[in-house]
Design a protein around this motif. Sequence first.
Motif, PDB file in Angstrom:
ATOM      1  N   UNK A  82       0.826  -1.214   0.000  1.00  0.00           N
ATOM      2  CA  UNK A  82       0.000   0.000   0.000  1.00  0.00           C
ATOM      3  C   UNK A  82       0.858   1.260   0.000  1.00  0.00           C
ATOM      4  N   UNK A  83       2.138   1.129   0.352  1.00  0.00           N
ATOM      5  CA  UNK A  83       3.021   2.291   0.411  1.00  0.00           C
ATOM      6  C   UNK A  83       4.093   2.304  -0.683  1.00  0.00           C
ATOM      7  N   UNK A  84       4.540   1.136  -1.092  1.00  0.00           N
ATOM      8  CA  UNK A  84       5.629   1.053  -2.073  1.00  0.00           C
ATOM      9  C   UNK A  84       5.629  -0.326  -2.718  1.00  0.00           C
ATOM     10  N   UNK A  85       6.567  -0.554  -3.626  1.00  0.00           N
ATOM     11  CA  UNK A  85       6.712  -1.869  -4.256  1.00  0.00           C
ATOM     12  C   UNK A  85       7.639  -2.713  -3.390  1.00  0.00           C
ATOM     13  N   UNK A  86       7.102  -3.718  -2.689  1.00  0.00           N
ATOM     14  CA  UNK A  86       7.958  -4.546  -1.823  1.00  0.00           C
ATOM     15  C   UNK A  86       8.956  -5.361  -2.645  1.00  0.00           C
ATOM     16  N   UNK A  87      10.091  -5.625  -2.052  1.00  0.00           N
ATOM     17  CA  UNK A  87      11.117  -6.456  -2.673  1.00  0.00           C
ATOM     18  C   UNK A  87      11.233  -7.746  -1.885  1.00  0.00           C
ATOM     19  N   UNK A  88      11.116  -8.871  -2.577  1.00  0.00           N
ATOM     20  CA  UNK A  88      11.316 -10.157  -1.918  1.00  0.00           C
ATOM     21  C   UNK A  88      12.536 -10.830  -2.516  1.00  0.00           C
ATOM     22  N   UNK A  89      13.320 -11.466  -1.668  1.00  0.00           N
ATOM     23  CA  UNK A  89      14.545 -12.121  -2.113  1.00  0.00           C
ATOM     24  C   UNK A  89      14.385 -13.632  -1.994  1.00  0.00           C
ATOM     25  N   UNK A  90      14.481 -14.281  -3.143  1.00  0.00           N
ATOM     26  CA  UNK A  90      14.223 -15.717  -3.230  1.00  0.00           C
ATOM     27  C   UNK A  90      15.507 -16.442  -3.628  1.00  0.00           C
ATOM     28  N   UNK A  91      15.792 -17.540  -2.943  1.00  0.00           N
ATOM     29  CA  UNK A  91      17.001 -18.315  -3.242  1.00  0.00           C
ATOM     30  C   UNK A  91      16.758 -19.258  -4.410  1.00  0.00           C
ATOM     31  N   UNK A  92      17.710 -19.345  -5.342  1.00  0.00           N
ATOM     32  CA  UNK A  92      17.552 -20.258  -6.480  1.00  0.00           C
ATOM     33  C   UNK A  92      17.765 -21.711  -6.085  1.00  0.00           C
ATOM     34  N   UNK A  93      17.298 -22.608  -6.928  1.00  0.00           N
ATOM     35  CA  UNK A  93      17.490 -24.046  -6.731  1.00  0.00           C
ATOM     36  C   UNK A  93      17.986 -24.655  -8.034  1.00  0.00           C
ATOM     37  N   UNK A  94      18.851 -25.658  -7.926  1.00  0.00           N
ATOM     38  CA  UNK A  94      19.395 -26.301  -9.125  1.00  0.00           C
ATOM     39  C   UNK A  94      18.382 -27.196  -9.806  1.00  0.00           C
ATOM     40  N   UNK A  95      17.374 -27.622  -9.067  1.00  0.00           N
ATOM     41  CA  UNK A  95      16.360 -28.508  -9.632  1.00  0.00           C
ATOM     42  C   UNK A  95      14.975 -27.914  -9.418  1.00  0.00           C
ATOM     43  N   UNK A  96      14.037 -28.374 -10.229  1.00  0.00           N
ATOM     44  CA  UNK A  96      12.644 -27.952 -10.099  1.00  0.00           C
ATOM     45  C   UNK A  96      11.762 -29.173 -10.250  1.00  0.00           C
ATOM     46  N   UNK A  97      10.736 -29.280  -9.426  1.00  0.00           N
ATOM     47  CA  UNK A  97       9.826 -30.420  -9.497  1.00  0.00           C
ATOM     48  C   UNK A  97       8.406 -29.943  -9.733  1.00  0.00           C
ATOM     49  N   UNK A  98       7.661 -30.706 -10.517  1.00  0.00           N
ATOM     50  CA  UNK A  98       6.273 -30.369 -10.778  1.00  0.00           C
ATOM     51  C   UNK A  98       5.413 -30.796  -9.588  1.00  0.00           C
ATOM     52  N   UNK A  99       4.109 -30.428  -9.644  1.00  0.00           N
ATOM     53  CA  UNK A  99       3.162 -30.934  -8.657  1.00  0.00           C
ATOM     54  C   UNK A  99       3.223 -32.456  -8.712  1.00  0.00           C
ATOM     55  N   UNK A 100       3.437 -33.074  -7.580  1.00  0.00           N
ATOM     56  CA  UNK A 100       3.544 -34.530  -7.585  1.00  0.00           C
ATOM     57  C   UNK A 100       2.312 -35.215  -7.009  1.00  0.00           C
ATOM     58  N   UNK A 101       1.355 -34.437  -6.526  1.00  0.00           N
ATOM     59  CA  UNK A 101       0.058 -35.001  -6.165  1.00  0.00           C
ATOM     60  C   UNK A 101      -0.981 -33.883  -6.203  1.00  0.00           C
ATOM     61  N   UNK A 102      -2.222 -34.257  -6.306  1.00  0.00           N
ATOM     62  CA  UNK A 102      -3.275 -33.268  -6.487  1.00  0.00           C
ATOM     63  C   UNK A 102      -3.551 -32.432  -5.256  1.00  0.00           C
ATOM     64  N   UNK A 103      -4.228 -31.306  -5.471  1.00  0.00           N
ATOM     65  CA  UNK A 103      -4.634 -30.441  -4.383  1.00  0.00           C
ATOM     66  C   UNK A 103      -6.146 -30.282  -4.397  1.00  0.00           C
TER      67      UNK A 103
END
Length: 292
Positions: A82-103
Amino acid sequence: MPTRRTFQFKMLNAETGQPMASKWCTVLKNADEYVDGAHTDAEGIGTFTVLNYDSTATYQVEIGNRSNNFVKPGLFDITGIKNSIPVIKVSPSKTSTDFTCGEVLYGGYHPLEPYSITDLPKSIQAKTKSLLINRVGLTYYKNLVLNGGQILDLKKFYDRNPKAKENGWIPPAYSLCFMVWDSVANKNLYSFSLKLNQQGKLIGIVELPDIKHTPAKAKIISQEQAKNIAKKENFGDADARMQYSTTEGSILWKLERMDPGPADSTAISTLLINAHSGKIISKTKVNKIVMY
C-alpha cells in the motif's frame, strides 16, 4: 463498495541481487485466502489485482519450486504494497519439481503449504516419520522428500464453509505430498500422498511397498525402462503413469493406449508392469464407447 486495486512487487535473486524473471507465484490475503496469481516479468516485477482490498489485512506471495521456477519455496510478506513496491529475495534451486500429487480447492480458504517436514507440528512430524519408517525402514526413509501439500485449519475452513460442517464432511487436516528422490540423478522416482487427521492418525493407506521387509522393492524402474519392456510386448506409443497396487503390494507402471475399435468404439489396451521387477502383471484390451 469493494475496492479493486492493482499492486506490484519485485523479486530478486537472494544470492546475486539480480531480478528473477518468469517466476509463477500465488498472492494470499492473511496467509489463508487466495487473491490472485502472478508471473514476474524481465525486471522481476509481479503484478496482481486485489478485488476487495483491505488495508487492515496482511498480504503474502507464496512461491513453490514448480512450473520450472527453480527456486527454494517459501511464503513472503508484501503487506507494504500500500506504500511502495515490496522487494522479496528468493534463493535459487538447481532442480525444479512439478506438482507430484493433487490439491483440493476449498471455498474461500487456502490451506498452508508445508515446505519441509519441519513446518509440521512436532507431534505430527513424529507420527509422520514413524508411519513412513515402519513402512520402508530408516535407510530408505532418507530418500523421501516432502514436496508440498496442504495443512488445513478445520475451524477456519468450517467458519467459511458452514454447510460442509452441517453435511458432516471432515477433510484431512494434513495432506502431505512426498517424492521418492534419487539424489544421484536429481529426479523424482515416484510420488505419493499421505493423509492424516488432526491427531496424526493415518487416513487410508501408505501408498508405498513394505520395503522394510521386502528390500527388493526399493528398486523403481524408470518410465523409459517400462516403455522398453512394453515395446517387447508390441505395446508402443502408450501413455504411462505410476500407481500403487494394494493387491500386489507394489508400485506399478500402467501403460494405456487407445486405438480405433469396431463400429464407433475405442479399443483401450492396458499393460501393467511391476515397477520393481519389470515383470508383466497383466495385459488387457477392451472396446468402449468413449465420450469426448
